[in-house]
Write a protein that holds these residues in place. Structure first.
Motif, PDB file in Angstrom:
ATOM      1  N   SER A  65       5.520   4.219   6.618  1.00 14.85           N
ATOM      2  CA  SER A  65       4.348   4.019   5.783  1.00 14.85           C
ATOM      3  C   SER A  65       4.729   4.098   4.310  1.00 14.85           C
ATOM      4  CB  SER A  65       3.324   5.116   6.103  1.00 14.85           C
ATOM      5  OG  SER A  65       2.315   5.180   5.133  1.00 14.85           O
ATOM      6  N   ALA A  66       3.941   3.434   3.508  1.00 20.66           N
ATOM      7  CA  ALA A  66       4.095   3.553   2.053  1.00 20.66           C
ATOM      8  C   ALA A  66       3.697   4.950   1.588  1.00 20.66           C
ATOM      9  CB  ALA A  66       3.250   2.499   1.344  1.00 20.66           C
ATOM     10  N   ASP A  67       2.996   5.700   2.441  1.00 21.04           N
ATOM     11  CA  ASP A  67       2.544   7.054   2.097  1.00 21.04           C
ATOM     12  C   ASP A  67       3.615   8.121   2.317  1.00 21.04           C
ATOM     13  OD1 ASP A  67       0.034   6.078   1.416  1.00 21.04           O
ATOM     14  OD2 ASP A  67      -0.736   6.338   3.449  1.00 21.04           O
ATOM     15  N   THR A  68       4.728   7.763   2.954  1.00 20.76           N
ATOM     16  CA  THR A  68       5.805   8.724   3.174  1.00 20.76           C
ATOM     17  C   THR A  68       6.429   9.069   1.822  1.00 20.76           C
ATOM     18  OG1 THR A  68       6.238   7.882   5.379  1.00 20.76           O
ATOM     19  CG2 THR A  68       8.025   9.100   4.327  1.00 20.76           C
ATOM     20  N   VAL A  69       6.630  10.371   1.584  1.00 23.34           N
ATOM     21  CA  VAL A  69       7.149  10.848   0.301  1.00 23.34           C
ATOM     22  C   VAL A  69       8.309  11.802   0.562  1.00 23.34           C
ATOM     23  CG1 VAL A  69       6.599  12.148  -1.799  1.00 23.34           C
ATOM     24  CG2 VAL A  69       4.885  10.651  -0.781  1.00 23.34           C
ATOM     25  N   PHE A  70       9.380  11.651  -0.214  1.00 23.59           N
ATOM     26  CA  PHE A  70      10.525  12.555  -0.167  1.00 23.59           C
ATOM     27  C   PHE A  70      10.673  13.161  -1.554  1.00 23.59           C
ATOM     28  CE2 PHE A  70      15.016  13.410  -0.970  1.00 23.59           C
ATOM     29  CZ  PHE A  70      15.334  14.211   0.115  1.00 23.59           C
TER      30      PHE A  70
END
Length: 92
Positions: A65-70
């Protein structure tokens, strides 16, 4: 292997209840036990993939997803593919 956004949602939503259940003197109910087992399965699969050097397998634990954040230090990387590309560049 968990390969959809539900797995990531389960993982993120259950981290706090998981730690609370671990500290509680009461045993988790069947539903909570299934959630805990599902979260552990994702984490175990990610650990095993990481130890094999299998970045694709490791990333299967995250929502595509574009919502995945690292987040690492002051750096924020957004989007599953961008995170995956970062891992390939830095850990390949």
């Amino acid at each position: 292997m968990w390969r959809n956004s539900l797995s990531a949602a389960v993982l993120l939503v259950t981290i706090i209840p998981l730690s609370a259940a671990a500290q509680s003197s009461t045993r988790p109910n069947k539903h909570e036990s299934r959630i805990i087992a599902a979260v552990r399965a994702v984490l175990d699969a990610q650990r095993d993939a990481w130890n094999r050097g299998d970045l694709s397998g490791y990333m299967d634990g995250y929502a595509r997803s574009a919502d995945t954040v690292f987040v690492s230090g002051d750096n924020v990387t957004r989007g599953w593919q961008t995170v995956f590309d970062r891992y390939q560049k830095n850990y390949n």
